[in-house]
Motif scaffolding. Structure first.
Motif, PDB file in Angstrom:
ATOM      1  N   THR A  19      -8.547   2.115  10.117  1.00 36.29           N
ATOM      2  CA  THR A  19      -7.528   3.118   9.858  1.00 36.29           C
ATOM      3  C   THR A  19      -6.159   2.616  10.292  1.00 36.29           C
ATOM      4  OG1 THR A  19      -9.133   4.875  10.156  1.00 36.29           O
ATOM      5  CG2 THR A  19      -6.820   5.488  10.341  1.00 36.29           C
ATOM      6  N   ILE A  20      -5.163   2.828   9.452  1.00 37.38           N
ATOM      7  CA  ILE A  20      -3.777   2.481   9.765  1.00 37.38           C
ATOM      8  C   ILE A  20      -3.135   3.694  10.423  1.00 37.38           C
ATOM      9  CG2 ILE A  20      -1.560   1.767   8.795  1.00 37.38           C
ATOM     10  CD1 ILE A  20      -3.773  -0.333   8.460  1.00 37.38           C
ATOM     11  N   ASP A  21      -2.499   3.496  11.557  1.00 40.97           N
ATOM     12  CA  ASP A  21      -1.866   4.594  12.297  1.00 40.97           C
ATOM     13  C   ASP A  21      -0.469   4.854  11.728  1.00 40.97           C
ATOM     14  OD1 ASP A  21      -1.298   6.548  14.171  1.00 40.97           O
ATOM     15  OD2 ASP A  21      -0.647   5.105  15.681  1.00 40.97           O
ATOM     16  N   HIS A  22      -0.437   5.288  10.473  1.00 37.72           N
ATOM     17  CA  HIS A  22       0.839   5.547   9.785  1.00 37.72           C
ATOM     18  C   HIS A  22       0.505   6.326   8.522  1.00 37.72           C
ATOM     19  CE1 HIS A  22       4.921   4.916   8.479  1.00 37.72           C
ATOM     20  NE2 HIS A  22       4.540   4.277   7.403  1.00 37.72           N
ATOM     21  N   VAL A  23       1.190   7.435   8.277  1.00 38.48           N
ATOM     22  CA  VAL A  23       0.860   8.251   7.117  1.00 38.48           C
ATOM     23  C   VAL A  23       1.728   7.940   5.909  1.00 38.48           C
ATOM     24  CG1 VAL A  23      -0.096  10.152   8.451  1.00 38.48           C
ATOM     25  CG2 VAL A  23       2.334  10.147   7.912  1.00 38.48           C
ATOM     26  N   GLY A  24       2.686   7.051   6.034  1.00 40.91           N
ATOM     27  CA  GLY A  24       3.552   6.710   4.918  1.00 40.91           C
ATOM     28  C   GLY A  24       3.137   5.397   4.275  1.00 40.91           C
ATOM     29  N   PRO A  25       3.980   4.882   3.411  1.00 42.30           N
ATOM     30  CA  PRO A  25       3.682   3.607   2.761  1.00 42.30           C
ATOM     31  C   PRO A  25       3.719   2.455   3.767  1.00 42.30           C
ATOM     32  CG  PRO A  25       5.901   4.342   2.215  1.00 42.30           C
ATOM     33  CD  PRO A  25       5.267   5.443   2.991  1.00 42.30           C
ATOM     34  N   TYR A  26       2.970   1.413   3.471  1.00 42.56           N
ATOM     35  CA  TYR A  26       2.969   0.222   4.315  1.00 42.56           C
ATOM     36  C   TYR A  26       2.650  -0.992   3.464  1.00 42.56           C
ATOM     37  CZ  TYR A  26      -2.139   0.790   4.389  1.00 42.56           C
ATOM     38  OH  TYR A  26      -3.452   0.928   4.039  1.00 42.56           O
ATOM     39  N   ALA A  27       2.766  -2.155   4.059  1.00 38.40           N
ATOM     40  CA  ALA A  27       2.427  -3.399   3.373  1.00 38.40           C
ATOM     41  C   ALA A  27       1.725  -4.309   4.372  1.00 38.40           C
ATOM     42  CB  ALA A  27       3.676  -4.069   2.822  1.00 38.40           C
ATOM     43  N   ILE A  28       0.933  -5.246   3.841  1.00 35.39           N
ATOM     44  CA  ILE A  28       0.262  -6.244   4.645  1.00 35.39           C
ATOM     45  C   ILE A  28       0.972  -7.575   4.368  1.00 35.39           C
ATOM     46  CG2 ILE A  28      -1.930  -7.406   5.106  1.00 35.39           C
ATOM     47  CD1 ILE A  28      -2.051  -4.378   5.603  1.00 35.39           C
ATOM     48  N   ALA A  29       1.284  -8.319   5.434  1.00 39.53           N
ATOM     49  CA  ALA A  29       1.950  -9.612   5.307  1.00 39.53           C
ATOM     50  C   ALA A  29       1.384 -10.554   6.359  1.00 39.53           C
ATOM     51  CB  ALA A  29       3.457  -9.456   5.503  1.00 39.53           C
ATOM     52  N   THR A  30       1.744 -11.829   6.266  1.00 41.00           N
ATOM     53  CA  THR A  30       1.360 -12.765   7.315  1.00 41.00           C
ATOM     54  C   THR A  30       2.432 -12.756   8.402  1.00 41.00           C
ATOM     55  OG1 THR A  30       2.476 -14.714   6.423  1.00 41.00           O
ATOM     56  CG2 THR A  30       0.242 -14.264   5.608  1.00 41.00           C
ATOM     57  N   MET A  53       0.889  -1.159   0.000  1.00 37.37           N
ATOM     58  CA  MET A  53       0.000   0.000   0.000  1.00 37.37           C
ATOM     59  C   MET A  53       0.932   1.216   0.000  1.00 37.37           C
ATOM     60  SD  MET A  53      -2.882  -1.618   0.043  1.00 37.37           S
ATOM     61  CE  MET A  53      -4.172  -0.494   0.492  1.00 37.37           C
ATOM     62  N   LEU A  54       1.384   1.601  -1.165  1.00 30.10           N
ATOM     63  CA  LEU A  54       2.464   2.574  -1.279  1.00 30.10           C
ATOM     64  C   LEU A  54       1.979   3.980  -1.584  1.00 30.10           C
ATOM     65  CD1 LEU A  54       4.877   0.289  -3.326  1.00 30.10           C
ATOM     66  CD2 LEU A  54       4.682   0.529  -0.840  1.00 30.10           C
TER      67      LEU A  54
END
Length: 107
Positions: free
Chosen positions: A50-61, A32-33
């Motif tokens: 809501t994700i508590d981060h305003v930058g890029p993130y990724a979802i993983a196991t 999620m870039l």
């Protein structure tokens, strides 16, 4: 309630395989870039909110995160996603087998 395995949701159809510290990995992530701060996880059985981060993130196991021994923080691992390098800032488990990987794009 519908139960599912997180590793069946993140796969070659839904994710990408990043390089980790310059080595091609065998894990799948959903990047999620675009700096979005929410993730609608219909396939995950609902919304992650809501994700508590305003930058890029990724979802993983969490299995992949733990299996690779990914480290976050000042000496965090580097993930290369679609040709761009990101420093892994934090790993936030969701309590259901997944994790949000908070990233910072390297200059």
């Amino acid at each position: 309630m519908i139960e599912f395995e997180m590793d069946q949701v993140i796969n070659h159809e839904t994710g990408v395989q990043p390089m980790i510290n310059g080595v091609q990995s065998a894990i799948w992530i959903i990047p999620m870039l675009d700096r979005s701060t929410s993730f609608s996880g219909g396939a995950f059985g609902g919304s992650w909110g809501t994700i508590d981060h305003v930058g890029p993130y990724a979802i993983a196991t969490m299995n992949d995160v733990e299996g690779l021994g990914l480290a976050a923080g000042d000496d965090g691992d580097t993930l290369t996603i679609n040709g761009t390098d990101y420093t892994l800032l934090a790993i936030d488990p969701d309590g259901q087998g997944g994790a949000v990987l908070k990233l910072d794009e390297q200059p």
